[in-house]
Scaffold this motif. Sequence first.
Motif, PDB file in Angstrom:
ATOM      1  N   GLU A   1       0.781  -1.232   0.000  1.00  0.00           N
ATOM      2  CA  GLU A   1       0.000   0.000   0.000  1.00  0.00           C
ATOM      3  C   GLU A   1       0.815   1.285   0.000  1.00  0.00           C
ATOM      4  OE1 GLU A   1      -3.421  -0.058   2.521  1.00  0.00           O
ATOM      5  OE2 GLU A   1      -3.390  -2.242   2.619  1.00  0.00           O
ATOM      6  N   VAL A   2       2.085   1.212   0.319  1.00  0.00           N
ATOM      7  CA  VAL A   2       2.941   2.398   0.275  1.00  0.00           C
ATOM      8  C   VAL A   2       3.799   2.286  -0.972  1.00  0.00           C
ATOM      9  CG1 VAL A   2       4.751   3.685   1.444  1.00  0.00           C
ATOM     10  CG2 VAL A   2       2.940   2.624   2.779  1.00  0.00           C
TER      11      VAL A   2
ATOM     12  N   ASP B   1       6.325   4.221  -2.125  1.00  0.00           N
ATOM     13  CA  ASP B   1       7.557   4.997  -2.117  1.00  0.00           C
ATOM     14  C   ASP B   1       8.704   4.110  -2.596  1.00  0.00           C
ATOM     15  OD1 ASP B   1       9.704   6.650  -1.644  1.00  0.00           O
ATOM     16  OD2 ASP B   1       9.013   7.270   0.338  1.00  0.00           O
TER      17      ASP B   1
ATOM     18  N   ALA C   1       6.404   8.881   5.326  1.00  0.00           N
ATOM     19  CA  ALA C   1       5.202   8.070   5.161  1.00  0.00           C
ATOM     20  C   ALA C   1       4.560   7.667   6.487  1.00  0.00           C
ATOM     21  CB  ALA C   1       5.543   6.822   4.358  1.00  0.00           C
TER      22      ALA C   1
ATOM     23  N   GLY D   1       2.615   9.107   8.707  1.00  0.00           N
ATOM     24  CA  GLY D   1       1.190   9.421   8.876  1.00  0.00           C
ATOM     25  C   GLY D   1       0.298   8.494   8.072  1.00  0.00           C
ATOM     26  N   ARG D   2       0.655   8.266   6.828  1.00  0.00           N
ATOM     27  CA  ARG D   2      -0.126   7.361   5.962  1.00  0.00           C
ATOM     28  C   ARG D   2      -0.079   5.933   6.500  1.00  0.00           C
ATOM     29  NH1 ARG D   2      -3.892   5.995   2.649  1.00  0.00           N
ATOM     30  NH2 ARG D   2      -3.347   4.787   0.830  1.00  0.00           N
TER      31      ARG D   2
ATOM     32  N   SER E   1      -2.287   5.654   9.584  1.00  0.00           N
ATOM     33  CA  SER E   1      -3.699   5.632   9.221  1.00  0.00           C
ATOM     34  C   SER E   1      -4.123   4.258   8.696  1.00  0.00           C
ATOM     35  CB  SER E   1      -3.964   6.708   8.163  1.00  0.00           C
ATOM     36  OG  SER E   1      -5.249   6.594   7.631  1.00  0.00           O
ATOM     37  N   LEU E   2      -3.347   3.712   7.781  1.00  0.00           N
ATOM     38  CA  LEU E   2      -3.661   2.388   7.233  1.00  0.00           C
ATOM     39  C   LEU E   2      -3.565   1.297   8.295  1.00  0.00           C
ATOM     40  CD1 LEU E   2      -1.735   2.704   3.854  1.00  0.00           C
ATOM     41  CD2 LEU E   2      -4.216   2.648   4.162  1.00  0.00           C
TER      42      LEU E   2
END
Length: 142
Positions: free
Chosen positions: A25-26, A28, A69, A71-72, A75-76
């Motif tokens: 999901e990330v 980067d 990343a 924060g993202r 959240s996930l």
Amino acid sequence: MKQNQHSRRTNELAREKLASILLFEVSDPDLALVTVTGVEVSIDKSYLRAYVSCDADRYDEVTAALARAKGRIRSLLGRSLSWRVTPELDFRIDTTTDEAERISRALEEVPPTLFVEKDEFGYPVGQAERADEAGPAEKDEE
């Protein structure tokens, strides 16, 4: 942190979810080839420390990418874990694999002093000491 069966299960669940998030999901590119080696979750589940490993020359790059990343990912992770509290994330670089590799290389490379003759105290017997041992007989001959 103190380990019991519940905390080990919680840590393992968090590690699996975090690894899945980083893998799928990330997006980067700096986080490519990063492995989650361990996770420690506090008892109240408000704090999560994740240990990640990567190539030794990419430590700073990966640390910066994880900070960007965070924060993202939090959240996930909060959505996938469905705990009452979403834990605060702390990423640490795990250097144990690098240390193990360094030790392995050191064990493979036998130092040249290993085969040097030593006295009863473990000190190398040098040429000067050998000359002193043979010296008195030679000095009498002169």
